[in-house]
Design an enzyme around this catalytic site. Structure first.
Site, short mmCIF file in Angstrom:
data_model
loop_
_atom_site.label_atom_id
_atom_site.label_comp_id
_atom_site.label_asym_id
_atom_site.label_seq_id
_atom_site.Cartn_x
_atom_site.Cartn_y
_atom_site.Cartn_z
N GLY A 134 0.83 -1.20 0.00
CA GLY A 134 0.00 0.00 0.00
C GLY A 134 0.86 1.25 0.00
O GLY A 134 2.00 1.24 0.44
N VAL A 135 0.29 2.34 -0.53
CA VAL A 135 0.99 3.63 -0.56
C VAL A 135 -0.02 4.70 -0.19
O VAL A 135 -1.17 4.68 -0.66
CB VAL A 135 1.57 3.93 -1.96
N PHE A 190 1.45 9.35 3.77
CA PHE A 190 2.55 9.20 4.74
C PHE A 190 3.76 8.52 4.11
O PHE A 190 4.90 8.72 4.53
CB PHE A 190 2.08 8.35 5.92
N GLY A 191 3.56 7.65 3.14
CA GLY A 191 4.65 6.86 2.57
C GLY A 191 4.13 5.50 2.14
O GLY A 191 3.02 5.36 1.65
N LYS A 192 4.92 4.46 2.37
CA LYS A 192 4.59 3.11 1.89
C LYS A 192 4.31 2.17 3.05
O LYS A 192 4.80 2.35 4.16
CB LYS A 192 5.73 2.55 1.04
N VAL A 193 3.51 1.13 2.75
CA VAL A 193 3.23 0.06 3.72
C VAL A 193 3.80 -1.24 3.14
O VAL A 193 3.52 -1.60 1.99
CB VAL A 193 1.71 -0.10 3.97
N LYS A 252 4.32 0.37 8.27
CA LYS A 252 4.09 1.67 7.64
C LYS A 252 5.32 2.55 7.86
O LYS A 252 5.67 2.87 8.99
CB LYS A 252 2.84 2.33 8.23
N ASP A 263 -12.50 9.56 7.74
CA ASP A 263 -12.08 9.02 6.43
C ASP A 263 -12.61 7.60 6.27
O ASP A 263 -11.87 6.68 5.91
CB ASP A 263 -10.57 9.06 6.30
#
Length: 870
Positions: free
Chosen positions: A528-529, A532-535, A549, A645
């Site tokens: 995932g992206v 915040f950045g990447k998972v 994360k 969200d």
């Protein structure tokens, strides 16, 4: 980078050099200063004179320090100006003789390292003729905040320099500019420009927001003005050389829009002229060649507006200038719209053609409003005027400017820049206070330490404890202090650190452990992206799978969400919320480790992935699990928590398809008992946004309810909530599904896989659709609470299970009386079956009158439930 024309500090007028910039027949006087040198620089045809070569009309109170650098990092037409600066460690003054009238005052800053001077430690104030411009000003902090904002939704700009711009009237034929560094600190300035302007640039009588067309006097000749924003709406950035009369910088507006797709871009380079000959200095004609129009927006509901959110300083008066030019229609009454400023009507039935006097006529309107305390966002919205009827309700805007007006001789607002460097004075004060306290109590402390040592030391061994880490600050919110044993290999609670009350934030991982778990952040392990950045999918040393994360240090927006997630997860524990296992904060890394959710997102099981479809029962159980998690958020603390969200990508499924809410980066504490809502900027995901929250910026738990209603329709229809490739009436799922549901024909557009015979109970589907419809009520007060939604979803599941048990041999309605009535209690650790839903047992045939009453309650849901909030 280029000078960002958002207003900002201006007053530094040194040297007297007169430059004539021609724009048609206009002629403008300008004083341009290159600070910290005796050399002149030519930039875009304008000559900037070194401040060491000043004439007799300009004097410096002291020489200060001439500083220079050989490098410039960034993209700016002013790069040659930014390699020199004048530093000062004491009060520093420029006096300029022979200036009288109205002036733009611009101050240019580019922070660079020079000898032992660190710009991060630079704090100073600036005054001009007694008008305070800035106080405790830190240039890197201001640039960091601006970049954080520019890199938000709709924008990816980055700046490395800063320009502050002011406008005021000089009556005494002299300007005195004072720089005052904080004690023990210093200040600096790279370049200064002073440009004389015409009287008609700012008129004293303007429209009052919410005043029904009334005008008021601002007494501008007695007030200073700071340019906060100057935006070219719908077009590219306009560099100063394109505005050759006053050399103003115009930014793109997309970084400041809630959703840039809300308005389509327009361009018309035909012969545009000014509506009034007095407007030639207001803005260059190039501003009016482009615009944004609401008319061609294919992804917005018609009730939504084009919206710009602009961060401002509270407790000041603001002048909002809107620029218009009708580029499309050549007759009146073809475009009518409303203008809202701070959720108040500034103008209605606004017809550009009528007001400007024709097509291709450049025109502007000024509005005045006051920002109250604690409100730091100014909202400007243009949208349909419902009084104008179905036709001619498109909005259009070409340019936008925001100016701050001084209050009692003050334009300064003390900013909080966060941790930008050592604050030497504060640290010295703390140090000496600590030393004094230590000397005063050293004997007592020594006695206490000895006593505790011998009383608490375990027999035959010593206890060693480390100081809590001084790492990432958010991890220590809410009294969460981590014991060193939580990070030691083989330490207690290693397999389930979150189960220990004292270790609420989990285990502290080393960066080496994280690298080993993710195969050194192998890109093929990314699952995932986000902002915040990447998972990454990771495997811990005890073979536990985890979702890891990793924050992107360049993403300021993501880091803010990261802090919020830490804060929330440090105090939330529930079976239907994704749990955090631990974290890592070594070497400036900010990493969170979560439990791994083997079946990914709910959305991936609905569409877009080659996965087997979920059964109707599974879909109901997933919705129930998500509703339990949200109900816990809303009611699990005194004020509750609003997720903000809710969407199918934030509902994750574990290996047993138990649903858990995830991603709390946008979450907010709910309103206190004496308030009905939280006033906050609009954030969330388009397509799921509560229109009432979008319009009023009033966040409540019912905003989550609206988003959850969209999720329910998404579960039924198995399609994206926004799909611009579809016909216009189908683009927005909520709008489309609601239209079919109101016709009692939602089954017409449901997931084709569900349409096959025997896949779902019609009665349970009918009740499910009623719940979704009620969640999408226009007003929050008309929507049910999450507790009510949860109860009715549980009952819908019971109807479907009864129908399954009967193998569709009887009418499900006839069998409802056999279904036990069970209003679920909210337990954090309720048992579940293999898919995450509660096991239902027929404890007895029960009281048929109670069952009948329950049936009546379900049937009356659409009329009665959820009329009041918590």
């Amino acid at each position: 980078m280029r000078v960002q024309g958002l207003g900002v500090l201006g007053l530094y007028f040194l040297i007297v050099v007169v430059v004539f910039a021609r724009n048609g027949n206009s002629q403008t006087n300008a004083i341009l200063v290159n600070c910290g040198t005796n050399s002149s620089v030519n930039v875009e045809g304008r000559n900037w004179v070194g401040d060491s070569s000043l004439g007799k009309n300009v004097t410096l109170s002291s020489p200060g320090i001439e500083a220079s650098t050989s490098t410039f990092e960034g993209d700016s037409d002013y790069a040659s100006l930014y390699t020199t600066a004048r530093f000062f460690t004491e009060r520093f003054n420029y006096t300029i003789q022979g200036v009288q009238g109205n002036y733009f005052l611009r101050l240019h800053f580019y922070p660079f390292a020079f000898e032992n001077y660190n710009a991060n430690e630079s704090y100073f104030s600036v005054e001009a003729n007694g008008l305070k411009l800035v106080s405790e000003f830190n240039v890197p902090g201001e640039i960091m905040q601006k970049n954080s904002y520019l890199q938000g939704p709709g924008g990816n700009s980055t700046i490395s320099s800063l320009v502050k711009e002011y406008f005021f009237t000089i009556e005494a034929n002299v300007m005195s500019l004072d720089f005052i560094p904080r004690k023990g600190s210093f200040g600096f300035i790279n370049a200064i420009e002073v440009i004389q302007v015409a009287d008609q640039l700012f008129l004293d009588s303007v429209n009052k927001v919410g005043g029904n067309g009334a005008k008021g006097s601002l007494n501008l000749r007695k007030r200073g003005i700071e340019t906060m924003y100057r935006l070219n709406v719908g077009g590219p950035a306009i560099n100063p050389d394109k505005d050759s009369e006053f050399w103003r910088q115009w930014q793109m507006d997309s970084s400041y829009m809630i959703n840039a797709d809300a308005g389509s871009q327009m361009r018309n380079r035909s012969n545009i002229t000014y509506s009034s000959p007095n407007d030639t200095s207001v803005a260059p004609l190039i501003v009016y060649e482009t615009a944004r129009s609401l008319s061609n927006t294919e992804v917005m509901e018609r009730r939504f507006n084009m919206s710009w959110k602009l961060e401002v300083d509270p407790d000041f008066d603001y002048l909002v200038r809107l620029h218009f030019c009708e580029l499309l229609y050549d007759k009146p009454n073809q475009r009518n719209f409303r203008i809202y400023i701070n959720n108040k009507t500034a103008a209605d039935n606004f017809d550009i053609f009528v007001r400007a006097g024709g097509m291709n006529k450049a025109y502007h309107e000024d509005y005045f409003d006051v920002m109250p305390s604690r409100i730091d966002s100014l909202w400007i919205q243009l949208g349909p005027d419902i009084t104008a009827g179905a036709a001619g309700t498109d909005a259009l805007l070409s340019g936008l400017e925001v100016f701050k007006l001084s209050q009692n001789g003050n334009l300064a607002h003390i900013q909080k820049y966060g941790n930008l460097g050592d604050k030497k004075a504060s640290r010295a004060l703390i140090l000496w206070a600590g030393i004094g306290a230590g000397l005063a109590s050293i004997a007592l402390l020594a006695a206490v330490v000895v006593l505790l040592w011998y009383c608490r030391k375990p027999r035959g061994e010593q206890v060693h404890r480390k100081k809590p880490s001084s790492g990432w600050r958010p991890l220590f919110l809410h009294g969460t202090i981590l014991d060193s044993t939580s990070s030691a290999k083989g330490g207690p609670d290693r397999k389930n650190p979150i189960g220990t009350v004292g270790l609420r934030s989990g285990r502290r991982f080393t960066l080496a452990e994280i690298r080993a778990a993710t195969n050194n952040f192998d890109e093929s392990w990314v699952i995932g992206v986000g902002g915040f950045g990447k998972v990454y999918k990771g495997e811990l040393e005890d073979s536990t799978l985890a979702a890891i994360k990793r924050a992107n240090p360049q993403s300021q927006q993501g880091l803010k969400e990261f802090e919020t997630e830490i804060e929330m997860l440090s105090k939330l524990r529930h079976r239907h919320l994704v749990a955090m296992i631990g974290f890592c904060d070594e070497q400036n890394e900010m990493i969170l480790v979560y439990e791994y959710m083997a079946n990914g997102t709910l959305r991936s099981h609905l569409f877009g992935c080659d996965l087997p479809p979920l059964s109707w029962k599974q879909r109901l159980e997933v919705c129930i699990g998500a509703a339990r998690g949200l109900h816990y958020l809303h009611t699990g603390s005194e004020r509750g928590i609003i997720h903000r969200d809710v969407k199918t990508t934030n509902i994750l499924l574990d290996d047993n398809f138990v649903a858990k809410m995830a991603d709390f980066g946008l979450s907010k504490a709910g309103p206190s008992l004496e308030h009905t809502h939280v006033s906050t900027a609009v954030k969330g995901s388009f397509g799921y946004l509560d229109p009432e929250y979008f319009r009023m910026q009033r966040l409540t738990e019912k905003s989550d309810v609206y988003s959850f209603g969209v999720v329910l329709f998404e579960v039924v229809c198995a399609r994206p909530v926004i799909n611009p490739s579809l016909p216009k009436d189908q683009i927005n799922l909520a709008e489309w599904a609601l239209k079919w549901q109101q016709k009692k024909s939602l089954e017409t557009i449901i997931d084709p896989w569900l349409k096959d015979d025997g896949k779902y109970c019609p009665e349970s589907f009918e009740k499910f659709a009623e719940i979704a419809e009620k969640c999408l009520a226009d007003e929050g007060r008309s929507r049910p609470t999450m507790g009510e939604i949860l109860w009715h979803l549980e009952y819908v599941l019971q109807i479907h299970e009864s129908w399954l048990r009967s193998n569709a041999g009887e009418s499900s309605i006839s069998m409802i009386s056999q279904v036990p009535i069970t209003i679920p209690e909210e337990e954090e650790e309720s048992e579940s079956d293999s898919h995450g839903g509660k096991d239902k047992e027929d404890k007895s045939e029960g009281n048929k009158e109670d069952h009948a009453a329950a049936i009546d309650g379900v049937n009356e849901f659409s009329q009665n439930v959820g009329m009041q909030g918590r």
